[in-house]
Write a protein that holds these residues in place. Sequence first.
Motif, PDB file in Angstrom:
ATOM      1  N   GLY A 128       0.782  -1.230   0.000  1.00  0.00           N
ATOM      2  CA  GLY A 128       0.000   0.000   0.000  1.00  0.00           C
ATOM      3  C   GLY A 128       0.808   1.271   0.000  1.00  0.00           C
ATOM      4  N   GLN A 129       2.126   1.163   0.064  1.00  0.00           N
ATOM      5  CA  GLN A 129       2.970   2.356   0.021  1.00  0.00           C
ATOM      6  C   GLN A 129       3.211   2.748  -1.441  1.00  0.00           C
ATOM      7  OE1 GLN A 129       3.934   3.974   2.863  1.00  0.00           O
ATOM      8  NE2 GLN A 129       2.633   2.450   3.872  1.00  0.00           N
ATOM      9  N   SER A 130       2.984   4.009  -1.744  1.00  0.00           N
ATOM     10  CA  SER A 130       3.155   4.458  -3.129  1.00  0.00           C
ATOM     11  C   SER A 130       4.271   5.496  -3.205  1.00  0.00           C
ATOM     12  CB  SER A 130       1.852   5.067  -3.656  1.00  0.00           C
ATOM     13  OG  SER A 130       1.447   6.168  -2.870  1.00  0.00           O
ATOM     14  N   LYS A 131       4.899   5.572  -4.354  1.00  0.00           N
ATOM     15  CA  LYS A 131       5.920   6.587  -4.588  1.00  0.00           C
ATOM     16  C   LYS A 131       6.012   6.867  -6.077  1.00  0.00           C
ATOM     17  CE  LYS A 131       9.686   3.142  -4.320  1.00  0.00           C
ATOM     18  NZ  LYS A 131      10.996   2.854  -3.694  1.00  0.00           N
ATOM     19  N   PRO A 132       6.484   8.040  -6.438  1.00  0.00           N
ATOM     20  CA  PRO A 132       6.526   8.418  -7.863  1.00  0.00           C
ATOM     21  C   PRO A 132       7.341   7.474  -8.737  1.00  0.00           C
ATOM     22  CG  PRO A 132       6.847  10.349  -6.478  1.00  0.00           C
ATOM     23  CD  PRO A 132       6.894   9.156  -5.566  1.00  0.00           C
ATOM     24  N   GLU A 133       8.311   6.786  -8.151  1.00  0.00           N
ATOM     25  CA  GLU A 133       9.160   5.899  -8.955  1.00  0.00           C
ATOM     26  C   GLU A 133       8.380   4.756  -9.597  1.00  0.00           C
ATOM     27  OE1 GLU A 133      11.429   8.589  -7.211  1.00  0.00           O
ATOM     28  OE2 GLU A 133      10.293   7.207  -5.937  1.00  0.00           O
ATOM     29  N   PHE A 134       7.147   4.521  -9.149  1.00  0.00           N
ATOM     30  CA  PHE A 134       6.323   3.496  -9.777  1.00  0.00           C
ATOM     31  C   PHE A 134       5.931   3.873 -11.210  1.00  0.00           C
ATOM     32  CE2 PHE A 134       4.604   1.993  -5.393  1.00  0.00           C
ATOM     33  CZ  PHE A 134       5.837   1.416  -5.124  1.00  0.00           C
TER      34      PHE A 134
END
Length: 510
Positions: free
Chosen positions: A372-378
């Motif tokens: 559930g952790q999101s970051k722009p690198e996705f």
Amino acid sequence: MSEKIGKGLDGSSSASPVNPPSAPAATTDIRSTERHTRLDKLEREHQCTWDGITDPQDPYNWSWTRKLMIGIVFSLGQFVTLLSASMMAAALGDISRDLGINASTAQISFSGYFLGLGFAPFLIAPISEMTGRKYIWLFCNGWYVLWNALCPVGKLTGLMIFGRLMTGVGAAAGVTLTGPVMADMYGPEERGKSLAIASFLPYFGPAVGPIVGGLLTQEVAWPWLFWTTSIFNAAVTVLGLTCIRETYAPVLLRRKLASIRAVEGEPSLKPWTAAFWSDFLPKLSVHLLRPVRMLVRRPVIQVISLVLAINFGTYTLMLSTFATLWIDRYHQTEAISSLHYIAIAIGTTVATQFGGFFMDRIYKFLRDRANGQSKPEFRAPCMIPGVVLMPAGLFWYGWASEDTVPWVVVDIGAAVFTAGSFILAQASLAYLLDEFTEHGASANASSRMFSYVVGFAFPIFAPQLYAQLGYGWGNSLLAFLFVLLGCPVPLIVWFWGEKLRGLGKRSAER
């Protein structure tokens, strides 16, 4: 004071607008968690927030029809301005003859538009983050209508070049604000879908422009290229005046705070508009410097700027010479040659629609894998098809046209190149919007400045490039340049993006 206010103007704390959310259970929808995080941030930074995650005033919670209408109006505005960028391509020969200028000067009048697109966002983006999206968009559309209509008046070289520059200034609002407006209404998990909606019409512009330009040039006088687009954009501006609602949360929250205080009976406080405009100039100076600080102090923007600049410069070079290829090498008429831009339209359609779907699927997969952790690198994996397809399409298009093979082979290469170019641009914009959120317009302006400077310069030397090297080695040179500087970017973003994002963060976004 009402409990809807998180903090008073003096900084003293009062009751929260909503009860703090408890720690989400394992089954809590991730979208709700992201929205709670967003609400907490809004309350800290803007003194009040929405009445929970279902507040109907929050643009995230507007109906899909309202979001779609706003997206379509912004898309129409950006469509006509991007149409103007390329519409001249099919008429450059006639314009050169009537104005008595050489090919290089005609290319300057064509590409001067991109200088306006490059520098105007440094003013438009900060103003949109101070006063909201709607009114600066309306003003810039009116500016576009005026200067675009003036370009062919009197068939004066100076007015044409300066008018194109000023037209680009007005057109910059759509390019700068459409992505951030969609980010105002859609969360990160729907970023691909929102950008697909916003880009479906605009990305047809550069391809449809030469088609319309070629037909108009052949059937009527070339000044009507400018007058028809001004008439159309005037109609879009009137539509926007009636249909668009302000989407920028900080502006909406300032208005909400003023309304609450008025209800609570605080007559000593100025209306929010008076309070805001009383210190407009000091705030403006701070906001104007933000895009510049971002560009100078944020390495992550510098990396994205580099790849976008090479990408866009190569794309504009191809746009400006595509019709000439068919006229000179294949001996086609202006109208027939312009129809080959349909290949570019196909490439953009595939890129924006498939790219948006692919982006959302990859983002959700990586977020779920990260608990559930999101970051722009996705967004980095979504850049990979772009950096592969773009040079591949350049080689294909270049050597097919060099050997004068059947036209369909050349068009397929152009479509592959265009698809790669737009997939890369779409993923890069999503990355910036994820990272900079509230200051997404400033980040967009910073990252695209070099793009439009290069977009101005590349078409000027295009005739000399192809005259000296031909289409095969000329496009191969551009492809090798992109492979060297552009292909490593997805790897840099994936492995070192988080570290890059942390560099210069405090000093750049004040």
